[in-house]
Scaffold this motif. Structure first.
Motif, short mmCIF file in Angstrom:
data_model
loop_
_atom_site.label_atom_id
_atom_site.label_comp_id
_atom_site.label_asym_id
_atom_site.label_seq_id
_atom_site.Cartn_x
_atom_site.Cartn_y
_atom_site.Cartn_z
N VAL A 209 59.16 39.44 -47.42
CA VAL A 209 58.88 38.47 -48.49
C VAL A 209 57.73 38.95 -49.37
CG1 VAL A 209 58.13 36.12 -48.99
CG2 VAL A 209 59.79 36.52 -47.17
N VAL A 210 56.68 39.45 -48.77
CA VAL A 210 55.55 39.95 -49.55
C VAL A 210 55.98 41.14 -50.42
CG1 VAL A 210 53.30 41.09 -49.39
CG2 VAL A 210 53.80 39.13 -47.94
N TRP A 211 56.76 42.03 -49.85
CA TRP A 211 57.19 43.25 -50.55
C TRP A 211 58.02 42.92 -51.78
CZ3 TRP A 211 56.09 48.42 -49.38
CH2 TRP A 211 56.85 49.37 -50.04
N TRP A 212 59.07 42.07 -51.58
CA TRP A 212 59.93 41.80 -52.74
C TRP A 212 59.24 40.89 -53.76
CZ3 TRP A 212 62.68 38.72 -48.65
CH2 TRP A 212 62.66 37.34 -48.88
N SER A 213 58.28 40.08 -53.34
CA SER A 213 57.55 39.23 -54.30
C SER A 213 56.70 40.09 -55.23
CB SER A 213 56.67 38.23 -53.55
OG SER A 213 57.46 37.34 -52.78
N ILE A 214 56.06 41.10 -54.67
CA ILE A 214 55.27 42.02 -55.51
C ILE A 214 56.17 42.75 -56.49
CG2 ILE A 214 53.84 44.10 -55.48
CD1 ILE A 214 52.71 43.14 -52.79
N ALA A 215 57.32 43.25 -56.00
CA ALA A 215 58.24 43.98 -56.87
C ALA A 215 58.78 43.08 -57.98
CB ALA A 215 59.39 44.54 -56.04
N THR A 216 59.04 41.84 -57.68
CA THR A 216 59.52 40.90 -58.70
C THR A 216 58.47 40.70 -59.79
OG1 THR A 216 60.88 39.72 -57.08
CG2 THR A 216 60.32 38.54 -59.10
N THR A 217 57.21 40.58 -59.38
CA THR A 217 56.14 40.31 -60.33
C THR A 217 55.93 41.47 -61.30
OG1 THR A 217 55.04 38.95 -58.65
CG2 THR A 217 53.71 39.66 -60.52
N VAL A 218 56.12 42.69 -60.86
CA VAL A 218 55.85 43.85 -61.72
C VAL A 218 57.09 44.30 -62.50
CG1 VAL A 218 54.03 44.64 -60.16
CG2 VAL A 218 56.34 45.56 -59.91
N THR A 219 58.22 43.60 -62.36
CA THR A 219 59.45 44.01 -63.05
C THR A 219 59.29 44.07 -64.58
OG1 THR A 219 60.89 43.21 -61.28
CG2 THR A 219 61.86 43.37 -63.47
N PRO A 220 58.67 43.09 -65.25
CA PRO A 220 58.52 43.20 -66.72
C PRO A 220 57.72 44.43 -67.14
CG PRO A 220 58.11 40.96 -65.99
CD PRO A 220 58.17 41.79 -64.75
N ILE A 221 56.70 44.77 -66.36
CA ILE A 221 55.90 45.96 -66.68
C ILE A 221 56.77 47.21 -66.58
CG2 ILE A 221 53.89 47.31 -65.99
CD1 ILE A 221 52.69 44.73 -64.86
N ALA A 222 57.56 47.29 -65.53
CA ALA A 222 58.43 48.45 -65.34
C ALA A 222 59.47 48.56 -66.45
CB ALA A 222 59.11 48.36 -63.98
N ALA A 223 60.01 47.42 -66.89
CA ALA A 223 61.03 47.45 -67.94
C ALA A 223 60.46 47.99 -69.24
CB ALA A 223 61.58 46.04 -68.15
N ARG A 224 59.23 47.66 -69.55
CA ARG A 224 58.63 48.15 -70.80
C ARG A 224 58.22 49.61 -70.70
NH1 ARG A 224 58.40 43.86 -73.98
NH2 ARG A 224 58.07 41.76 -73.12
N LEU A 225 57.99 50.08 -69.49
CA LEU A 225 57.67 51.50 -69.32
C LEU A 225 58.89 52.39 -69.51
CD1 LEU A 225 55.24 51.39 -66.24
CD2 LEU A 225 54.65 51.85 -68.63
N GLY A 226 60.07 51.85 -69.23
CA GLY A 226 61.28 52.64 -69.41
C GLY A 226 62.31 52.35 -68.34
N LEU A 227 63.56 52.75 -68.62
CA LEU A 227 64.66 52.48 -67.71
C LEU A 227 64.45 53.07 -66.31
CD1 LEU A 227 67.47 51.26 -67.28
CD2 LEU A 227 68.45 53.39 -68.19
N PRO A 228 63.99 54.33 -66.16
CA PRO A 228 63.80 54.86 -64.80
C PRO A 228 62.82 54.02 -63.97
CG PRO A 228 63.75 56.63 -66.41
CD PRO A 228 63.73 55.36 -67.19
N PHE A 229 61.76 53.55 -64.60
CA PHE A 229 60.78 52.73 -63.88
C PHE A 229 61.42 51.41 -63.42
CE2 PHE A 229 58.18 55.53 -66.47
CZ PHE A 229 57.22 55.95 -65.56
#
Length: 545
Positions: A209-229
């Motif tokens: 739960v902790v792992w996927w919650s962190i990944a969910t939170t940083v998804t917008p940042i990754a999307a703006r960095l680029g498709l591979p991220f």
């Protein structure tokens, strides 16, 4: 003992070398019909109560005498109380009466889980919420974890529409992003099961739960960095969610008696469906008011609240829980077939059993259709039924609500059949056959409907009958291999995840070169194949000890 008097009962004093401390304790004794409070003045030895018990002064002011010599006074409320005051009364020459009182006292304590190994334990007043079965606290916490699991998973199926417009993604790219979640999800199925079976489900599910919650939170940042991220972030999120199902299965196999298995699993899995409902309902609202990144920030932050409660309330097994009442512990351990931790996994033996392969194949066939609907349903509503973003999210809620209801209905039916003597094998086959043929039938009807309302109804009925699988193949892991249920679920769900990876990506390819009818035909074919395999090779009997 008279109605208006006061009394004291004394056991003969122990030898003088027992310098037992005199203590005061407040005790509440419960029975099936009433409870009473008593204030006891005890002089107890360190060893358990026996014939050399020291003096006990019981005080009681009363209005009516009971048959066992304890005077009770009923107040105007529903409670029955004991008020006590003491005066000396020596019964040292009547050991039989002394022991009779002591045995009654011990029996009352044991009945309520207040005595362990002959020691009567001082307890505080038991509040109503403390009487709620602890095993169902574990079930509800797993339910809430799966609620968050699907909230964090389906938010992308709504957010992908404005994201695709903003970043100019093609349908193939959208399919690639949707399937990237399953790359990580695939990696941790078997590993998560092995991990849970060896170190315990509490740690593994909390980590997930902790792992996927962190990944969910940083998804917008990754999307703006680029498709591979973004692809890597979605895969990392899948790693966290991949351990959830094996860890949950491990926990329930240790906490839930066999007679409550279908209901408990159905409730937990309905958390997934309600998570889809919540995610699909609130995502469009958040996107409309605050933009698509707000979905990931808000949903991801909820995991911290759950984790705080989980650390405080959950334990991997009943034996590890110091607050578990003795009567419930006895119930669980006497009706659970999984008590010892796993030290090694007999892979050759597991893979040599045909019911195991029936689980694997059926899980693949089932998840192909389920994951396609999970990830592509809003797109179907938007492209085919011409719903806008908000309507797509809202109408996508109905099938998941139907699944939440049907899963619990199926669990109740399955447990009722088992309790009436129907074999577990027959019950599992009936429930899973409904879970296969129901969706197959209603998906074929989509070719013949001529209104959006009927299309939504067919989707809802398809998903509703699909939910009977929770009392079919999803309950079968604990039936055939209770000690290895986490590993076995990880193994079969690996096949299910492969169906999600291939099915989600293939749907994007099919839509570029074909139509939605072609997508549904593939799902129907796999549902029919799964029905045949399940009814030929599955069993509800234990095949691995």
């Amino acid at each position: 003992m008279t109605a208006g008097g006061a009394s004291v009962i004394s056991f003969y004093s122990p030898p003088s070398h027992h310098n037992s401390p005199e203590i005061q304790l407040q005790r509440r004794i419960w029975s099936s019909s009433f409870r009473f409070d008593a204030c006891f003045k005890l002089q107890l030895p360190i060893y358990p109560l026996n014939r050399a018990s020291s003096s006990v002064h019981v005080c009681s002011g009363s209005s009516r005498s009971s048959s066992n010599g304890v005077v009770v006074r009923r107040k105007s409320s529903w409670r029955v109380w004991t008020d006590v005051k003491s005066k000396p009364y020596d019964v040292a020459d009547s050991e039989r009466e002394s022991l009779k009182f002591q045995d009654a006292f011990n029996d009352a304590a044991l009945k309520n889980g207040d005595a362990v190994d002959g020691q009567i334990v001082d307890i505080a007043e038991i509040r109503w919420w403390e009487q709620f079965p602890k095993r169902w606290v574990i079930v509800l916490l797993c339910f809430s974890a799966f609620l968050l699991c699907n909230m964090d998973r389906v938010n992308m199926s709504i957010a992908i529409l404005p994201m695709a417009s903003e970043f100019n993604w093609s349908p193939s790219t959208v399919g690639l992003i949707q399937s990237s979640f399953f790359w990580g999800y695939l990696l941790t199925q078997v590993a998560g099961g092995m991990w849970a079976d060896t170190v315990g489900g509490k740690f593994v599910l909390g980590f997930g739960v902790v792992w996927w919650s962190i990944a969910t939170t940083v998804t917008p940042i990754a999307a703006r960095l680029g498709l591979p991220f973004l692809l890597v972030t979605r895969a990392i999120m899948g790693i966290g969610e991949g351990v959830a199902m094996p860890a949950m299965n491990n926990l329930l196999s240790r906490w839930v008696p066999v007679a409550e298995r279908s209901r408990s699993l159905a409730l937990v899995y309905s958390g997934m469906y309600l998570g889809s409902v919540t995610g699909l309902a609130f995502s469009p609202i958040l996107i409309h008011k605050f933009g698509w990144p707000s979905v990931f920030y808000s949903f991801g932050s909820l995991g911290t609240v759950w984790f705080a409660v989980w650390l405080n309330k959950a334990h991997s097994t009943p034996l590890e829980d110091p607050e578990l009442r003795l009567d419930e512990k006895k119930l669980i351990l006497s009706n659970s077939v999984c008590k010892e931790p796993v030290k090694s996994i007999p892979w050759r033996l597991i893979l040599s059993k045909s019911p195991v392969w029936a689980l694997i194949v059926s899980h693949f066939c089932h998840n192909w259709g389920t994951f396609i609907l999970l990830t592509w349903m809003p797109t179907y509503y938007h492209q085919v039924l011409k719903f806008n973003l908000t309507e797509s999210g809202m109408f996508s809620v109905l099938p998941w609500l139907t699944m939440a209801f049907s899963a619990n209905l199926g669990g109740w039916i399955a447990d009722s059949l088992v309790s009436k003597g129907v074999s577990v094998t027959v019950v599992r086959k009936i429930m899973q056959t409904i879970g296969f043929l129901g969706p197959a039938f209603f998906l074929t009807q989509l070719n013949h409907v001529d209104s959006p309302a009927m299309a939504v109804l067919c989707m809802a009925c398809s998903q509703g009958t699909d939910a009977f699988s929770q009392s079919g193949l999803y309950s079968n892991h604990q039936d055939i291999a209770p000690r290895y249920s986490g590993v076995l679920l990880g193994l079969s769900n690996t096949a299910g995840v492969l169906a999600g990876v291939f099915g989600t990506a293939a749907t994007g390819y099919i839509l570029q070169h074909g139509s939605w009818d072609d997508v549904f035909k593939v799902s129907v074919g796999l549902y029919l194949a799964g029905t045949v395999v399940w009814n030929l090779f599955s069993t509800g009997e234990k095949i691995l000890d």
